[in-house]
Design an enzyme around this catalytic site. Structure first.
Site, PDB file in Angstrom:
ATOM      1  N   LYS A 179       0.854  -1.192   0.000  1.00  0.00           N
ATOM      2  CA  LYS A 179       0.000   0.000   0.000  1.00  0.00           C
ATOM      3  C   LYS A 179       0.892   1.246   0.000  1.00  0.00           C
ATOM      4  CE  LYS A 179      -3.833  -2.144   2.540  1.00  0.00           C
ATOM      5  NZ  LYS A 179      -5.103  -1.867   1.860  1.00  0.00           N
ATOM      6  N   HIS A 237      -0.999  -9.000   8.265  1.00  0.00           N
ATOM      7  CA  HIS A 237      -0.997  -7.576   7.951  1.00  0.00           C
ATOM      8  C   HIS A 237      -0.634  -6.665   9.128  1.00  0.00           C
ATOM      9  CE1 HIS A 237      -2.779  -8.972   4.320  1.00  0.00           C
ATOM     10  NE2 HIS A 237      -4.018  -9.054   4.749  1.00  0.00           N
TER      11      HIS A 237
HETATM   12  C1  BG6 Z   1      -7.163  -9.875   3.198  1.00  0.00           C
HETATM   13  C2  BG6 Z   1      -8.008 -10.650   4.167  1.00  0.00           C
HETATM   14  O1  BG6 Z   1      -5.842 -10.324   3.235  1.00  0.00           O
HETATM   15  O2  BG6 Z   1      -7.209  -8.504   3.530  1.00  0.00           O
HETATM   16  C3  BG6 Z   1      -9.438 -10.128   4.137  1.00  0.00           C
HETATM   17  O3  BG6 Z   1      -7.994 -12.034   3.831  1.00  0.00           O
HETATM   18  C4  BG6 Z   1      -9.461  -8.632   4.372  1.00  0.00           C
HETATM   19  O4  BG6 Z   1     -10.201 -10.805   5.130  1.00  0.00           O
HETATM   20  C5  BG6 Z   1      -8.493  -7.929   3.427  1.00  0.00           C
HETATM   21  O5  BG6 Z   1     -10.769  -8.166   4.188  1.00  0.00           O
HETATM   22  C6  BG6 Z   1      -8.395  -6.440   3.739  1.00  0.00           C
HETATM   23  O6  BG6 Z   1      -7.536  -5.823   2.843  1.00  0.00           O
HETATM   24  P1  BG6 Z   1      -7.958  -4.616   1.901  1.00  0.00           P
HETATM   25  O7  BG6 Z   1      -6.684  -4.136   1.316  1.00  0.00           O
HETATM   26  O8  BG6 Z   1      -8.864  -5.221   0.882  1.00  0.00           O
HETATM   27  O9  BG6 Z   1      -8.646  -3.632   2.737  1.00  0.00           O
END
Ligand code: BG6
Length: 468
Positions: A179, A237
């Site tokens: 990001k 994350h």
């Molecule tokens: C993913 C998860 O890695 O990240 C999901 O498996 C989550 O559950 C998502 O919703 C969130 O990431 P972003 O970038 O789509 O907000």
């Protein structure tokens, strides 16, 4: 753009991730001129389908989730690069044929890039197949998260990978690190003399990393029941973002130097204390199709963690994330210590002394501080200084997390990918929680999770100012 010709194979090509992110992302890269001049993309999954059926699936995915419409010359050119080759545990011949055809079409010795967008249980068999069939030769491999389900399985997976691939060919992906606004943490901290001198325990009382989501599990019961919010979000994350917030200045931005520093942060994290973790489950989760009626899987998790080193000792880091919550946000808040002497009368509820980094791309940064209200008396009010990307930059060339990282993998740049030792350490840190998880507490959809989450962060408060 990468110079090497590429054959990209997308395993899990008919799945949720491929349709939402990877196929639209590859098309966006193509439109931006960031794919190699000569490339082929092969979709692979267990089911049989024709090239045309896969092209249609890709077109529908781009129409539904992409930035640009799948039309015109750009689409036709992209679509003509697509083909499909099924692979099952017992028969990978259609895939082998598709790779051979793509390589023949490109000529020479194109580089192979395998993206394993498959459930964790499929990693090992897929890697075994790549080794046995010789497809692994001259290849790089992108491995999705969660990388393993605990320390033993992560180690076993690393062993399996290293039996076939050199670490320099392995790209463990965590799309939060791709990001823009997460990458910008490095610029904010290490390109400026303004923030870094106060970025430590002498000035920061606590840190929040907060990723509430409004969506539920969106039909992903099979994945989610096995995974849960901790493995899906925290050990991946949120811990990686914590690594960027907490790391020491690296000696350079080169891949190993950067990852040495995040790994040191993970090494300094004491194992999680399960009494400082709240696991929640939204009401109604057990009624979702595919979810066990007595499921103990958490859809919400909040944890207090520490980084026991010279910079951060005694500073709690509070992490929170969950499904079906009140807002979708991705934010880091640094709470600064109060000045030693309070000369001003102040409404205790006035938020101040916080630096907020919103990293929900495009993201923003805001400093919340106190200022004198204009007038004859010394009355203070809350004030804000805000950075928005669009005010300072043209954001036309911004890439989504996955796009940036797939591009980096084609370029062979591992800086924003996680490393075996760092991931293994994070599973080690997580072990006490995985061994002895507190019971899940129910919460109402649309709320902020179980009430005990507020007690976890006390005397501080969860702080999520509105988007400016
Ligand atoms: C993913 C998860 O890695 O990240 C999901 O498996 C989550 O559950 C998502 O919703 C969130 O990431 P972003 O970038 O789509 O907000």
């Amino acid at each position: 753009a990468p110079g090497d010709d590429h054959v990209i194979v997308l395993f899990g090509a008919t799945g949720d991730l491929a349709r939402r992110e990877l196929i639209p992302g590859l098309f966006h890269l193509a439109k931006a001129g960031l794919l190699p001049p000569r490339y082929r993309i092969i979709g692979s999954a267990r089911s049989t389908r024709t090239d045309d059926e896969f092209r249609q699936l890709a077109k529908d995915a781009v129409a539904e989730f992409g930035l640009a419409e799948p039309t015109g010359e750009a689409w036709d050119e992209f679509a003509s690069s697509l083909s499909y080759g099924a692979a099952t545990p017992t028969d990978s011949q259609p895939l082998l044929d598709a790779v051979a055809a793509a390589e023949k079409a490109l000529g020479g010795h194109p580089r192979r890039l395998f993206h394993l967008a498959v459930p964790p249980a499929a990693f090992t068999p897929t890697i075994g197949m790549l080794a046995d069939t010789g497809l692994a030769r001259n290849a790089r491999i992108i491995v999705e998260k969660p990388f393993g389900t605990d320390l033993a399985s992560a180690r076993a997976l690393n062993d399996t990978i290293h039996a076939t691939f050199d670490e320099s060919q392995v790209f463990r992906i965590d799309h939060f690190l791709g990001k823009e606004s997460v990458d910008n943490i490095l610029a904010l901290r290490f390109a400026n003399g303004l923030f870094e001198p106060i970025w430590n325990r002498d000035h920061i009382s606590h840190v929040q990393i907060d990723v509430p989501e409004t969506i539920g599990i969106e039909g992903r019961a099979a994945f989610f029941e096995q995974t849960g919010a901790f493995r899906d979000m925290i050990v991946t994350h949120l811990f990686q973002v914590l690594g960027f917030v907490a790391m020491e200045p690296p000696t350079s931005l080169a891949a190993n130097q950067l990852r040495d520093e995040t790994t040191k942060v993970f090494e300094a994290m004491p194992p999680l204390d399960p009494t400082r973790v709240v696991r929640g489950q939204y009401r109604g989760y057990r009624d979702e199709p595919g979810v066990d009626a007595g499921s103990q899987t958490e859809t919400f998790i909040a944890a207090r963690v520490e980084v026991d080193n010279w910079r951060w000792s005694g500073v709690p880091f509070y992490l929170r994330t969950g499904k079906s919550l009140g807002q979708k946000r991705q934010a880091i808040t640094l709470g600064f210590t109060e000045p030693p002497l309070r000369m001003f009368a102040l409404d205790a509820a006035t938020p101040n002394n916080q630096l907020v980094i919103d990293f929900d791309d495009p993201g923003w940064i805001a400093a919340h501080f106190l200022a004198k209200e204009p007038g004859a008396t010394m009355r203070l009010g809350g004030a804000t200084m805000t950075f928005r990307y669009a005010d300072s930059f043209c954001t036309r060339h911004a890439l989504a997390g996955y796009e940036r990282l797939i591009l980096d993998a084609m370029l062979g740049d591992q800086s924003l990918f996680t490393r075996a030792d760092g991931i293994e350490r994070l599973w080690e840190v997580s072990a006490p929680l995985l061994d002895d998880p507190p019971p899940v507490e129910p919460y109402s959809p649309g709320s902020w999770g179980p009430d005990s989450t507020d007690r976890l962060i006390s005397p501080h408060h969860w702080y999520l100012p509105d988007n400016p």
